[in-house]
Scaffold this active site. Structure first.
Site, short mmCIF file in Angstrom:
data_model
loop_
_atom_site.label_atom_id
_atom_site.label_comp_id
_atom_site.label_asym_id
_atom_site.label_seq_id
_atom_site.Cartn_x
_atom_site.Cartn_y
_atom_site.Cartn_z
N GLU A 169 29.12 15.47 -73.37
CA GLU A 169 29.36 16.79 -72.76
C GLU A 169 28.10 17.60 -72.47
OE1 GLU A 169 32.28 18.84 -75.20
OE2 GLU A 169 33.48 17.05 -75.43
N ASN A 217 29.62 10.17 -72.64
CA ASN A 217 31.00 10.59 -72.84
C ASN A 217 31.20 12.04 -72.41
OD1 ASN A 217 33.65 9.89 -74.02
ND2 ASN A 217 33.19 11.51 -75.51
N HIS A 256 41.38 14.41 -71.51
CA HIS A 256 42.20 15.50 -72.08
C HIS A 256 42.94 16.18 -70.92
CE1 HIS A 256 40.46 15.17 -76.06
NE2 HIS A 256 39.24 15.33 -75.60
N GLU A 286 39.41 9.77 -75.28
CA GLU A 286 40.02 10.86 -76.06
C GLU A 286 41.35 11.31 -75.43
OE1 GLU A 286 37.28 14.03 -76.85
OE2 GLU A 286 35.57 12.69 -77.07
N ASP A 288 44.76 12.67 -74.45
CA ASP A 288 45.93 13.41 -74.93
C ASP A 288 46.42 14.26 -73.76
OD1 ASP A 288 43.80 15.35 -77.18
OD2 ASP A 288 44.05 15.59 -75.01
O1 G3I Z 1 35.02 20.10 -92.36
C1 G3I Z 1 35.30 21.50 -92.30
C2 G3I Z 1 35.95 21.95 -93.61
O2 G3I Z 1 35.02 21.79 -94.67
C3 G3I Z 1 36.38 23.42 -93.48
O3 G3I Z 1 37.05 23.82 -94.66
C4 G3I Z 1 37.30 23.55 -92.26
C5 G3I Z 1 37.78 24.97 -92.06
O4 G3I Z 1 36.75 25.72 -91.47
O5 G3I Z 1 36.60 23.14 -91.07
C6 G3I Z 1 36.25 21.77 -91.16
O6 G3I Z 1 35.57 21.40 -89.98
C7 G3I Z 1 36.42 21.29 -88.85
C8 G3I Z 1 36.21 19.89 -88.24
O7 G3I Z 1 36.98 19.74 -87.03
C9 G3I Z 1 36.64 18.78 -89.22
O8 G3I Z 1 38.00 18.92 -89.50
C10 G3I Z 1 36.00 22.34 -87.82
O9 G3I Z 1 36.34 23.62 -88.32
C11 G3I Z 1 36.75 22.09 -86.51
O10 G3I Z 1 36.25 22.96 -85.50
C12 G3I Z 1 36.52 20.66 -86.04
O11 G3I Z 1 37.30 20.47 -84.86
C13 G3I Z 1 37.00 19.27 -84.15
C14 G3I Z 1 36.41 19.65 -82.79
O12 G3I Z 1 36.12 18.45 -82.04
C15 G3I Z 1 35.15 20.46 -82.96
O13 G3I Z 1 34.62 20.75 -81.68
C16 G3I Z 1 38.29 18.48 -83.92
O14 G3I Z 1 38.81 18.02 -85.16
C17 G3I Z 1 38.01 17.28 -83.00
O15 G3I Z 1 39.24 16.66 -82.64
C18 G3I Z 1 37.33 17.75 -81.72
O16 G3I Z 1 37.02 16.62 -80.96
C19 G3I Z 1 36.24 16.84 -79.77
C20 G3I Z 1 35.39 15.61 -79.56
O17 G3I Z 1 34.57 15.40 -80.70
C21 G3I Z 1 34.56 15.75 -78.29
N1 G3I Z 1 35.46 15.98 -77.15
C22 G3I Z 1 36.32 17.16 -77.30
C23 G3I Z 1 37.17 17.01 -78.56
C24 G3I Z 1 38.09 18.20 -78.71
O18 G3I Z 1 37.34 19.36 -78.94
#
Ligand code: G3I
Length: 388
Positions: A169, A217, A256, A286, A288
């Site tokens: 990205e 990607n 997406h 990815e 969905d």
């Molecule tokens: O690990 C922390 C945890 O310690 C904490 O308690 C919790 C609450 O704040 O947050 C946890 O981290 C989260 C992380 O996912 C792991 O679960 C982040 O807040 C959360 O923002 C993060 O979201 C991920 C997101 O990328 C971040 O941009 C999503 O799960 C994930 O599906 C998403 O995936 C991205 C791809 O990597 C790139 N393409 C877009 C896609 C969707 O955004």
């Protein structure tokens, strides 16, 4: 020719439905066994790997989830466990456990691993972003830190990762500020290290693991946002990198979608083929298809047409991959709606995946089974293995 082929594929898919659904539904519930109606078994008949993003917190602890991952998918992507904030929470202190557990699981279940992601502006460790913002990390030091990160992570997984999302990205969307080369002027890495950083990270990753497939990607890079501007920017940039001998092997189109926007399946397929005609492999990384739902806990679509649009658009994503021989894998961005990123990001939306909030297969699951069954044996997308 391809258009006629597509309608034939769609028409015959319906005919296949009655043959598949009863047995398929039983298999879809997941028993960890890889029976011959699973997505992975059906996809392998055309040399395609069918994958999913895996939530490390569910793997092993949620049996139903774990059985589905093992039984249905032949590729796995670490949804978060290989991202920089996860693997190096403090500078020089590595935490590989969750990622190593996923790799071990994949090896035990005959699955290829997609590494995600080495260079992205999101989910960076705070020691890095704080150092850059307060000036204690100069741009020159930042480049060295990135070089070390790419080298250390790719070396750690050397021989265990099939595809790496090396850069993620970095090109501009319509709402962002594009440079002349189409990169996002405000991307953290582009802003601090310039356009050359993409060639750098691909070269560093290749040095660390010459056998891994190295992918760029992104989303909206196959016209799915209704415009081909971003596609053209990525196409031109990657074509130039390959001319310069940069070791980039392929393009990951995230896929997406949102039913409210519609989807031009032919443009998407044409763009995938254009990347393939450059000599690149492509992967849907990815997938969905979100839609408006009643609430995050149940995620029942509120629009009666969505029950048709969601499987239709997911099927169009898969068919586009099936019709392009350079497409080597098709990955859903998660197993079930109850564990999807969508509700937390797009308020009022959800129901984007193949299994519902109760880990039950949805209509879209059997739709994709039909697509795979119909295309079995038509094209070879590549060895269902880790060879280039
Ligand atoms: O690990 C922390 C945890 O310690 C904490 O308690 C919790 C609450 O704040 O947050 C946890 O981290 C989260 C992380 O996912 C792991 O679960 C982040 O807040 C959360 O923002 C993060 O979201 C991920 C997101 O990328 C971040 O941009 C999503 O799960 C994930 O599906 C998403 O995936 C991205 C791809 O990597 C790139 N393409 C877009 C896609 C969707 O955004």
């Amino acid at each position: 020719m391809k258009l006629r082929r597509r309608s034939a594929v769609v028409a015959a898919g319906v005919a296949a439905a009655a043959l598949l659904v009863p047995a398929a539904v039983a298999a879809a519930h997941g028993n960890g066994k890889q029976d011959d109606t699973s997505l992975r078994a059906l996809a392998s008949k055309q040399g395609l790997r069918f994958g999913t993003a895996v939530d490390a917190s569910q793997l092993g602890s949620n049996k139903a989830y774990t059985d589905i991952v093992a039984g249905q998918f032949s590729a796995v992507t670490a949804e978060n466990a290989m991202k920089w904030d996860a693997v190096e929470p403090s500078q020089g202190v590595y935490n590989w456990k969750a990622a190593d557990d996923l790799v071990k699981f994949a090896q035990q279940n005959g699955q290829a691993v997609r590494g995600h992601t080495l260079m992205w502006h999101n989910q960076l460790p705070s020691w890095l972003t704080t150092g850059v913002s307060n000036g204690t990390i100069s741009d020159a030091q930042l480049r060295d830190i990135l070089h070390k990160h790419v080298t250390d992570e790719v070396t750690h997984f050397k021989g265990k990762v099939w595809q790496w999302d090396v850069a993620n990205e970095t090109f501009a969307n319509s709402w962002e500020t594009p440079q002349a080369d189409g990169l996002n002027a405000d991307d953290f890495w582009v802003k601090h290290l310039g356009s050359g950083v993409l060639a750098d990270v691909f070269r560093w990753a290749h040095q660390a693991d010459p056998k891994a497939l190295l992918m760029y990607n992104d989303y909206n890079i196959t016209g799915e946002d209704g415009t081909n501007v971003k596609f053209q920017a990525v196409y031109d940039f990657v074509k130039q990198m390959r001319k310069q001998g940069v070791p980039i092997d392929g393009i990951g189109e995230q896929g997406h979608l949102d039913t409210q926007y519609g989807f031009n399946a032919q443009l998407y397929q044409n763009d995938l083929q254009a990347y393939g005609d450059l000599g690149l492999k492509v992967a849907i990384t990815e997938a969905d298809v979100r839609t408006f739902v009643d609430d995050p806990a149940t995620q029942v679509p509120t629009d009666s047409l969505a029950q048709f649009a969601q499987p239709y658009e997911f099927s169009a994503l898969l068919k586009g991959c099936e019709l392009v021989t350079q497409c080597i894998s098709f990955t859903a961005w998660g197993v079930y709606d109850g564990d999807s990123w969508i509700p937390g990001t797009f308020s009022g939306e959800g129901s984007g995946l193949l299994y519902d909030v109760n880990l039950q297969p949805k209509t879209v699951y059997s739709t994709l089974q039909q697509d795979l069954q119909l295309a079995a044996g038509t094209k070879k997308h590549g060895p269902v293995g880790s060879d280039k």
